[in-house]
Design a protein around this motif. Structure first.
Motif, PDB file in Angstrom:
ATOM      1  N   SER A 182     -66.723  30.849  44.610  1.00  0.00           N
ATOM      2  CA  SER A 182     -65.997  31.320  45.795  1.00  0.00           C
ATOM      3  C   SER A 182     -65.236  30.223  46.219  1.00  0.00           C
ATOM      4  N   VAL A 183     -63.776  30.560  46.434  1.00  0.00           N
ATOM      5  CA  VAL A 183     -63.021  29.424  46.952  1.00  0.00           C
ATOM      6  C   VAL A 183     -62.067  29.772  48.140  1.00  0.00           C
ATOM      7  N   PRO A 184     -61.680  28.918  48.958  1.00  0.00           N
ATOM      8  CA  PRO A 184     -60.736  29.407  50.129  1.00  0.00           C
ATOM      9  C   PRO A 184     -59.534  30.117  49.678  1.00  0.00           C
ATOM     10  N   GLU A 185     -58.952  30.859  50.535  1.00  0.00           N
ATOM     11  CA  GLU A 185     -57.930  31.557  49.891  1.00  0.00           C
ATOM     12  C   GLU A 185     -56.527  30.654  49.508  1.00  0.00           C
ATOM     13  N   ASP A 186     -56.142  29.317  50.084  1.00  0.00           N
ATOM     14  CA  ASP A 186     -55.263  28.615  49.496  1.00  0.00           C
ATOM     15  C   ASP A 186     -55.351  28.255  48.232  1.00  0.00           C
ATOM     16  N   VAL A 187     -56.927  27.927  47.982  1.00  0.00           N
ATOM     17  CA  VAL A 187     -57.211  27.606  46.538  1.00  0.00           C
ATOM     18  C   VAL A 187     -56.966  28.761  45.613  1.00  0.00           C
ATOM     19  N   ALA A 188     -57.403  30.056  46.137  1.00  0.00           N
ATOM     20  CA  ALA A 188     -57.401  31.069  45.365  1.00  0.00           C
ATOM     21  C   ALA A 188     -55.657  31.335  44.839  1.00  0.00           C
ATOM     22  N   GLN A 189     -54.916  31.105  45.821  1.00  0.00           N
ATOM     23  CA  GLN A 189     -53.637  31.544  45.469  1.00  0.00           C
ATOM     24  C   GLN A 189     -52.929  30.448  44.629  1.00  0.00           C
ATOM     25  N   GLN A 190     -53.212  29.107  44.819  1.00  0.00           N
ATOM     26  CA  GLN A 190     -52.882  28.226  43.481  1.00  0.00           C
ATOM     27  C   GLN A 190     -53.408  28.709  42.299  1.00  0.00           C
ATOM     28  N   LEU A 191     -54.681  29.031  42.103  1.00  0.00           N
ATOM     29  CA  LEU A 191     -55.220  29.562  41.010  1.00  0.00           C
ATOM     30  C   LEU A 191     -54.701  30.580  40.380  1.00  0.00           C
ATOM     31  N   ALA A 192     -54.218  31.459  41.252  1.00  0.00           N
ATOM     32  CA  ALA A 192     -53.553  32.710  40.818  1.00  0.00           C
ATOM     33  C   ALA A 192     -52.137  32.365  39.804  1.00  0.00           C
ATOM     34  N   THR A 193     -51.770  31.222  40.318  1.00  0.00           N
ATOM     35  CA  THR A 193     -50.252  30.939  39.673  1.00  0.00           C
ATOM     36  C   THR A 193     -50.562  30.295  38.431  1.00  0.00           C
ATOM     37  N   VAL A 194     -51.895  29.808  37.822  1.00  0.00           N
ATOM     38  CA  VAL A 194     -52.457  29.036  36.758  1.00  0.00           C
ATOM     39  C   VAL A 194     -52.720  30.040  35.446  1.00  0.00           C
ATOM     40  N   SER A 195     -51.913  29.746  34.277  1.00  0.00           N
ATOM     41  CA  SER A 195     -52.484  30.668  33.178  1.00  0.00           C
ATOM     42  C   SER A 195     -53.633  30.374  32.672  1.00  0.00           C
ATOM     43  N   ASN A 196     -54.220  29.197  32.550  1.00  0.00           N
ATOM     44  CA  ASN A 196     -55.704  29.011  32.162  1.00  0.00           C
ATOM     45  C   ASN A 196     -56.472  28.256  33.183  1.00  0.00           C
ATOM     46  N   ILE A 197     -57.216  29.029  33.849  1.00  0.00           N
ATOM     47  CA  ILE A 197     -57.938  28.609  35.299  1.00  0.00           C
ATOM     48  C   ILE A 197     -59.041  27.664  34.684  1.00  0.00           C
TER      49      ILE A 197
ATOM     50  N   GLU B 190     -59.180  25.567  31.934  1.00  0.00           N
ATOM     51  CA  GLU B 190     -58.650  24.448  31.824  1.00  0.00           C
ATOM     52  C   GLU B 190     -58.100  23.622  33.060  1.00  0.00           C
ATOM     53  N   TYR B 191     -57.601  24.363  33.953  1.00  0.00           N
ATOM     54  CA  TYR B 191     -57.199  23.671  35.378  1.00  0.00           C
ATOM     55  C   TYR B 191     -58.230  22.995  36.051  1.00  0.00           C
ATOM     56  N   VAL B 192     -59.277  23.834  36.249  1.00  0.00           N
ATOM     57  CA  VAL B 192     -60.437  23.479  36.964  1.00  0.00           C
ATOM     58  C   VAL B 192     -60.987  22.298  36.184  1.00  0.00           C
ATOM     59  N   THR B 193     -61.456  22.228  34.786  1.00  0.00           N
ATOM     60  CA  THR B 193     -62.033  21.445  34.010  1.00  0.00           C
ATOM     61  C   THR B 193     -61.180  20.118  34.343  1.00  0.00           C
ATOM     62  N   GLU B 194     -59.983  20.008  34.123  1.00  0.00           N
ATOM     63  CA  GLU B 194     -59.214  18.968  34.514  1.00  0.00           C
ATOM     64  C   GLU B 194     -59.255  18.346  36.019  1.00  0.00           C
ATOM     65  N   ALA B 195     -59.291  19.106  36.640  1.00  0.00           N
ATOM     66  CA  ALA B 195     -59.409  18.780  38.246  1.00  0.00           C
ATOM     67  C   ALA B 195     -60.813  17.995  38.543  1.00  0.00           C
ATOM     68  N   VAL B 196     -61.713  18.819  37.919  1.00  0.00           N
ATOM     69  CA  VAL B 196     -63.035  17.867  37.940  1.00  0.00           C
ATOM     70  C   VAL B 196     -63.184  16.730  37.240  1.00  0.00           C
ATOM     71  N   ARG B 197     -62.635  16.551  35.840  1.00  0.00           N
ATOM     72  CA  ARG B 197     -62.511  15.339  35.319  1.00  0.00           C
ATOM     73  C   ARG B 197     -61.790  14.397  36.055  1.00  0.00           C
ATOM     74  N   ARG B 198     -60.471  14.546  36.764  1.00  0.00           N
ATOM     75  CA  ARG B 198     -59.997  13.682  37.458  1.00  0.00           C
ATOM     76  C   ARG B 198     -60.744  13.130  38.628  1.00  0.00           C
ATOM     77  N   ARG B 199     -61.375  14.080  39.261  1.00  0.00           N
ATOM     78  CA  ARG B 199     -62.435  13.686  40.326  1.00  0.00           C
ATOM     79  C   ARG B 199     -63.502  12.897  39.761  1.00  0.00           C
ATOM     80  N   ARG B 200     -64.038  13.284  38.961  1.00  0.00           N
ATOM     81  CA  ARG B 200     -65.066  12.361  38.297  1.00  0.00           C
ATOM     82  C   ARG B 200     -64.702  10.832  38.005  1.00  0.00           C
TER      83      ARG B 200
END
Length: 103
Positions: free
Chosen positions: A29-44, A46-56
């Protein structure tokens, strides 16, 4: 609040992943602003994986600095970002003035 349900798929070929790679599936479950961003991404995934790797990588770098006695704070990062932005703005303005004078 994030709710995570994990499913492990081993030995199953999934597009975009090496054959035989262990893959976990999460329902979050994510906040609405994050959900809106994810809705614009073709491969969620991959997007989340890259975000987690960058954070790591960021966390690992901060830990390395901390071990060397250098504390990196969010406020310090923001302040440096403002300093860099100001320098870039000044450089662009100088370049623009130089081009106008040359014309």
């Amino acid at each position: 609040m994030v709710m995570i349900f994990s499913y492990f798929w081993r030995g199953i070929f999934l597009p975009g992943y090496p054959a035989g790679m262990a893959v976990s599936k999460f329902s979050i479950s994510v906040p609405e602003d994050v959900a809106q961003q994810l809705a614009t991404v073709s491969n969620i995934s991959e997007y989340v994986t890259e975000a987690v790797r960058r954070r790591r990588r960021s966390d690992m770098l901060r830990n390395t600095f901390a071990e060397a006695g250098l504390m990196v704070t969010d406020e310090g990062v923001a302040a440096m970002g403002h300093r860099v932005s100001a320098k870039l703005t000044a450089r662009r303005a100088k370049t623009t003035r130089s081009r106008r004078q040359a014309a």
